[in-house]
Scaffold this motif. Structure first.
Motif, mmCIF file in Angstrom:
data_model
loop_
_atom_site.group_PDB
_atom_site.id
_atom_site.type_symbol
_atom_site.label_atom_id
_atom_site.label_comp_id
_atom_site.label_asym_id
_atom_site.label_seq_id
_atom_site.Cartn_x
_atom_site.Cartn_y
_atom_site.Cartn_z
ATOM 1 N N ASP A 169 2.493 0.722 -13.566
ATOM 2 C CA ASP A 169 1.905 -0.153 -14.587
ATOM 3 C C ASP A 169 0.785 -0.965 -13.954
ATOM 4 O OD1 ASP A 169 1.277 -1.828 -16.672
ATOM 5 O OD2 ASP A 169 3.366 -2.307 -17.179
ATOM 6 N N LYS A 170 -0.394 -0.368 -13.893
ATOM 7 C CA LYS A 170 -1.528 -1.035 -13.243
ATOM 8 C C LYS A 170 -1.955 -2.301 -13.996
ATOM 9 C CE LYS A 170 -2.167 2.228 -10.109
ATOM 10 N NZ LYS A 170 -3.213 3.221 -10.267
ATOM 11 N N GLU A 171 -1.813 -2.276 -15.296
ATOM 12 C CA GLU A 171 -2.229 -3.439 -16.086
ATOM 13 C C GLU A 171 -1.344 -4.638 -15.779
ATOM 14 O OE1 GLU A 171 -4.872 -5.358 -17.941
ATOM 15 O OE2 GLU A 171 -5.077 -3.164 -17.794
ATOM 16 N N SER A 192 0.821 -1.219 0.000
ATOM 17 C CA SER A 192 0.000 0.000 0.000
ATOM 18 C C SER A 192 0.854 1.267 0.000
ATOM 19 C CB SER A 192 -0.924 0.017 1.219
ATOM 20 O OG SER A 192 -0.166 0.150 2.414
ATOM 21 N N ARG A 193 2.120 1.148 0.348
ATOM 22 C CA ARG A 193 2.996 2.318 0.391
ATOM 23 C C ARG A 193 3.817 2.474 -0.886
ATOM 24 N NH1 ARG A 193 5.999 1.841 6.093
ATOM 25 N NH2 ARG A 193 7.626 2.826 4.809
ATOM 26 N N LYS A 194 3.505 1.685 -1.901
ATOM 27 C CA LYS A 194 4.264 1.715 -3.151
ATOM 28 C C LYS A 194 3.390 2.234 -4.286
ATOM 29 C CE LYS A 194 6.709 -1.423 -6.318
ATOM 30 N NZ LYS A 194 7.097 -2.822 -6.567
ATOM 31 N N ILE A 208 -6.869 1.383 7.132
ATOM 32 C CA ILE A 208 -8.169 1.133 6.518
ATOM 33 C C ILE A 208 -8.866 2.487 6.459
ATOM 34 C CG2 ILE A 208 -10.380 -0.040 6.685
ATOM 35 C CD1 ILE A 208 -8.020 -1.894 6.100
ATOM 36 N N PRO A 209 -8.943 3.116 5.286
ATOM 37 C CA PRO A 209 -9.470 4.488 5.189
ATOM 38 C C PRO A 209 -10.913 4.593 5.661
ATOM 39 C CG PRO A 209 -8.340 3.836 3.178
ATOM 40 C CD PRO A 209 -8.510 2.586 3.988
ATOM 41 N N SER A 210 -11.194 5.661 6.391
ATOM 42 C CA SER A 210 -12.558 5.935 6.832
ATOM 43 C C SER A 210 -13.165 7.003 5.932
ATOM 44 C CB SER A 210 -12.556 6.423 8.282
ATOM 45 O OG SER A 210 -12.009 7.732 8.346
ATOM 46 N N ILE A 211 -14.452 7.245 6.090
ATOM 47 C CA ILE A 211 -15.119 8.256 5.261
ATOM 48 C C ILE A 211 -14.633 9.662 5.617
ATOM 49 C CG2 ILE A 211 -17.181 6.871 4.860
ATOM 50 C CD1 ILE A 211 -18.573 8.498 7.057
ATOM 51 N N PHE A 212 -13.998 9.814 6.797
ATOM 52 C CA PHE A 212 -13.484 11.116 7.219
ATOM 53 C C PHE A 212 -11.963 11.189 7.069
ATOM 54 C CE2 PHE A 212 -17.296 10.315 9.863
ATOM 55 C CZ PHE A 212 -18.108 11.293 9.315
ATOM 56 N N ASP A 269 -1.944 5.139 -2.911
ATOM 57 C CA ASP A 269 -2.862 5.201 -4.059
ATOM 58 C C ASP A 269 -4.231 4.693 -3.620
ATOM 59 O OD1 ASP A 269 -4.270 4.940 -6.433
ATOM 60 O OD2 ASP A 269 -2.559 4.202 -7.571
ATOM 61 N N LEU A 270 -5.116 5.609 -3.266
ATOM 62 C CA LEU A 270 -6.427 5.229 -2.743
ATOM 63 C C LEU A 270 -7.288 4.563 -3.813
ATOM 64 C CD1 LEU A 270 -7.768 5.448 0.007
ATOM 65 C CD2 LEU A 270 -8.862 7.560 -0.750
ATOM 66 N N ASP A 271 -7.126 4.978 -5.065
ATOM 67 C CA ASP A 271 -7.890 4.342 -6.145
ATOM 68 C C ASP A 271 -7.505 2.875 -6.296
ATOM 69 O OD1 ASP A 271 -9.252 6.666 -6.709
ATOM 70 O OD2 ASP A 271 -7.809 7.333 -8.232
ATOM 71 N N LEU A 272 -6.209 2.584 -6.162
ATOM 72 C CA LEU A 272 -5.757 1.190 -6.253
ATOM 73 C C LEU A 272 -6.310 0.377 -5.090
ATOM 74 C CD1 LEU A 272 -4.026 -0.998 -7.587
ATOM 75 C CD2 LEU A 272 -2.097 -0.201 -6.194
ATOM 76 N N TYR A 273 -6.324 0.977 -3.907
ATOM 77 C CA TYR A 273 -6.890 0.285 -2.749
ATOM 78 C C TYR A 273 -8.351 -0.082 -2.994
ATOM 79 C CZ TYR A 273 -9.272 -0.084 1.759
ATOM 80 O OH TYR A 273 -10.077 -0.496 2.796
ATOM 81 N N ASN A 274 -9.134 0.891 -3.480
ATOM 82 C CA ASN A 274 -10.556 0.624 -3.728
ATOM 83 C C ASN A 274 -10.752 -0.446 -4.800
ATOM 84 O OD1 ASN A 274 -11.652 2.453 -1.845
ATOM 85 N ND2 ASN A 274 -11.256 4.175 -3.221
ATOM 86 N N GLU A 275 -9.852 -0.454 -5.779
ATOM 87 C CA GLU A 275 -9.933 -1.487 -6.827
ATOM 88 C C GLU A 275 -9.621 -2.864 -6.247
ATOM 89 O OE1 GLU A 275 -7.592 -2.827 -10.913
ATOM 90 O OE2 GLU A 275 -7.516 -0.719 -10.279
ATOM 91 N N MET A 276 -8.564 -2.932 -5.432
ATOM 92 C CA MET A 276 -8.180 -4.220 -4.838
ATOM 93 C C MET A 276 -9.236 -4.713 -3.852
ATOM 94 S SD MET A 276 -5.371 -5.134 -6.297
ATOM 95 C CE MET A 276 -6.017 -4.370 -7.796
ATOM 96 N N LEU A 277 -9.897 -3.768 -3.182
ATOM 97 C CA LEU A 277 -10.950 -4.125 -2.228
ATOM 98 C C LEU A 277 -12.096 -4.853 -2.933
ATOM 99 C CD1 LEU A 277 -11.674 -3.657 0.812
ATOM 100 C CD2 LEU A 277 -12.898 -1.608 0.081
ATOM 101 N N LYS A 278 -12.308 -4.520 -4.211
ATOM 102 C CA LYS A 278 -13.403 -5.123 -4.980
ATOM 103 C C LYS A 278 -12.940 -6.278 -5.867
ATOM 104 C CE LYS A 278 -15.755 -0.653 -5.058
ATOM 105 N NZ LYS A 278 -16.176 0.499 -5.890
#
Length: 657
Positions: A415-417, A409-411, A436-440, A453-462
């Motif tokens: 190359d996301k693909e 998570s710190r990297k 674990i990011p909160s809504i605040f 990279d919060l977008d990557l986290y959300n992608e991996m979460l799904k």
């Protein structure tokens, strides 16, 4: 050393008082920059090095100067080197507002002011109150303003005013029983205007009658000496007005030609008549009557304004708006001079921090001792070699990448693909994070465990094949447990080693520094984001930039290890804890409820308890009492054991957790 002086009017005010002190008490070279050419020739005749402002000669003198001293911003075109000190002593302090006080300040004038004051390194003023007001009205850095008192006021009570007045007007001026000084403020200058500008008499009073005034002055055996504001002298130049033979005009030219400043004359007068001018505050030092002639008060207040909302409290004298009222107020001043004494004293107490006649000396010492404030902001950057390994990097030593893919998570993954393809090919995939990011979740604050990279986290979460491994704590046990301290320390050491970020409860750290002045309070490791301001201010508070490999030896030098965390960070279980424990150290923590049970961990419900716990540990004859308990707890949280748990799916996190 060369000190160059500039003033408005020439050869006067605070710069002149300071120049006189320098010439009488030092061996420094001095020079003057003047605006009027006739003043230039006069100063040369007096043996004073000088030049006319904004000429090649003045630029040459300024280029040689070590220090430049001025009293206003009318000298806008001052060339200045970085290694020069530009001092502005200002020229007075009264009740009128100016410059950035005005919501509608002309933008061009504002830019000129900013450009000029960007060059000023230091200002000296006479009161704390004035320090704040000038900083605001000039949009100037408050840190560069010092309260020394105004040099020009040192002479107000000590000068032989009547002798100097006689030099200007002849001995006959002393025949009058009462002397009145009239010194109004300006109504119009290059940047603004306020009040009644045009008038056919110096009082701006519609009911003025010179014959009646002459009779009045004769009745009280009085004379009036008036000095128009330097800017206003041109406003009345050529006007058709006359004053009776008991009225005498004092001009800047008269003062210059006779080498006299108006503050040296003030104690010759029994009463001063003025309006919004700061000269009233100079006269206050004499505790004599003041009459305020305010024929345009409402207009002036509306157009220019004042720096006090309760303006009457800071104008300690009788106020009038017309000529009839002026004569009545003067009568009261003559016959009852102590009437407003209490009000005058109250203003002095609030507006003068120094009345001892030593302001010039203080001002000089402040200039000599001044050290420039750096204006350049250079973001702090830790040496990349000091950045602590992430949990994913620590775990990768014990996990075969062919069977288990670790996503850090710190990297940053450019190359996301390729990453998605690697996830698809892996037997197991873990997204390893300590957050674990909160809504605040704060977007601006950076710390050691924040997801890059919060977008990557959300992608991996799904992503079904990816498990989120939420991991806090952990220690390279073998490395830390085997280390020892081989250096020499002169004091007992209270320390924190690891990542220094927004987790640190800085007020707790400062209390520790204060209560243990004979101990070194050491913070070692890496700093996330900018260098924290709290790391300065205590002689025993030390920061040492250190790489991860250096931490075991540094921790072994600690007599007490600390975890001073606050807010939501108290709920975490940081890696620093287990590194301390692996070294066998007693650890004093803030109120952190989720830490493991261990005799070496000293939980503290308050800062006071932190102090007590540190004092208790330092006083123990055997500081190794809890050493074995510490090491045993740390070993349970080794990265090797955590890796085993990860492979056994003990660290899976779901969005429902």
């Amino acid at each position: 050393m060369l000190i160059v002086f500039m003033s408005q009017p020439d050869f006067a005010c605070n710069p002149h008082a300071l120049w006189k002190y320098v010439t009488e008490n030092t061996n420094f070279d001095t020079a003057w920059i003047v605006k009027k050419k006739d003043r230039y020739f006069s100063l040369l005749e007096r043996g004073i090095r000088c030049a006319v402002y904004d000429t090649a000669d003045s630029y040459k003198i300024l280029s040689e100067a070590d220090i430049i001293v001025a009293n206003t911003y009318t000298f806008l075109n001052i060339p200045k080197r970085d290694d020069q000190l530009l001092v502005n002593l200002w020229h007075g302090s009264g009740v009128k507002a100016h410059d950035f006080y005005d919501h509608d300040l002309n933008p061009r004038h504002a830019i000129k002011l900013k450009n000029y004051f960007a060059k000023v390194d230091l200002m000296c003023v006479h009161s704390l109150d004035d320090r704040f007001k000038l900083a605001a009205m000039l949009n100037f850095d408050l840190r560069k303003i010092y309260v020394t008192g105004q040099p020009r006021l040192d002479c107000v009570t000590s000068s032989n005013g009547k002798e100097k007045l006689a030099k200007l007007f002849g001995e006959s001026i002393l025949k009058y029983k009462r002397l009145v000084f009239f010194a109004p403020s300006y109504r119009s200058n290059m940047s603004c205007h306020a009040g009644k500008i045009f008038s056919d008499n110096i009082f701006r009073a519609d009911d003025f009658d010179d014959e009646e005034f002459s009779s009045y002055l004769e009745k009280y055996d009085a004379a009036l000496i008036y000095k128009l504001h330097p800017i206003e002298q041109t406003a009345f130049s050529g006007r058709n007005f006359s004053m009776n033979d008991r009225c005498f005009e004092l001009t800047d030219t008269m003062l210059f030609d006779n080498d006299i400043r108006y503050d040296e004359l003030l104690n010759a007068f029994d009463v001063i008549v003025s309006d919004y001018s700061s000269i009233v505050y100079d006269f206050l030092l004499l505790d004599r009557p003041i009459v305020y002639l305010l024929p345009d008060f409402d207009e002036y207040k509306q157009a220019k304004g004042f720096v006090f909302s309760n303006i009457d409290a800071f104008m300690p004298g009788e106020k009038t708006a017309d000529f009839k009222g002026l004569m009545s107020a003067l009568t009261n001043a003559f016959e009852d001079p102590g009437r407003f004494a209490a009000a005058r004293n109250n203003v002095i107490l609030n507006r003068f921090d120094h009345t001892d006649g030593k302001s010039t000396e203080r001002c000089f010492r402040q200039i000599m001792d001044f050290r420039k404030i750096s204006e350049d902001y250079v973001p702090y950057k830790s040496d990349p070699r000091t950045v602590m390994p992430s949990p994913a990097e620590q775990l990768s030593k014990y996990i075969d990448s062919r069977s288990c893919l670790l996503i850090d998570s710190r990297k940053e993954y450019s190359d996301k693909e390729a990453l998605r393809k690697a996830v698809g090919n892996a037997e197991k995939a873990y997204y390893v994070t300590s957050e674990i990011p909160s809504i605040f979740r704060s977007m601006s604050v950076r710390n050691s465990y924040k997801i890059v990279d919060l977008d990557l986290y959300n992608e991996m979460l799904k992503t079904p094949k990816v498990n989120i491994a939420f991991i806090q704590g952990g220690v390279d046990y073998e490395r830390f447990a085997a280390a020892h301290f081989s250096g020499v320390k002169k004091k007992k050491r209270i320390g924190f080693a690891g990542t220094i970020d927004n987790r640190i409860y800085f007020s707790m750290v400062h209390c520790i520094c204060e209560k243990f002045p004979n101990c070194e309070v050491l913070f070692a490791g890496t700093i996330v984001d900018d260098y924290p301001a709290w790391l300065s201010g205590f002689d025993n508070l030390v920061y040492r930039e250190a790489a991860y490999d250096e931490l075991p030896g540094i921790i072994n030098s600690f007599d007490v290890a600390i975890l001073p965390f606050f807010g939501g960070h108290t709920k975490t279980v940081p890696s620093e804890l287990f590194q301390y424990l692996a070294c066998g150290k007693n650890v004093v923590t803030s109120d952190m409820p989720n830490l493991p049970e261990c005799a070496a961990i000293h939980h503290s419900a308050s800062v006071a308890e932190v102090i007590d716990n540190i004092r208790s540990i330092l006083s123990q004859e055997n500081s190794d009492n809890n050493r074995e308990a510490a090491k045993k707890t740390a070993e349970q949280y080794s990265w090797q054991n955590i890796a085993k748990g990860l492979l056994n799916d003990e660290y899976n996190y779901s969005d429902n957790d």
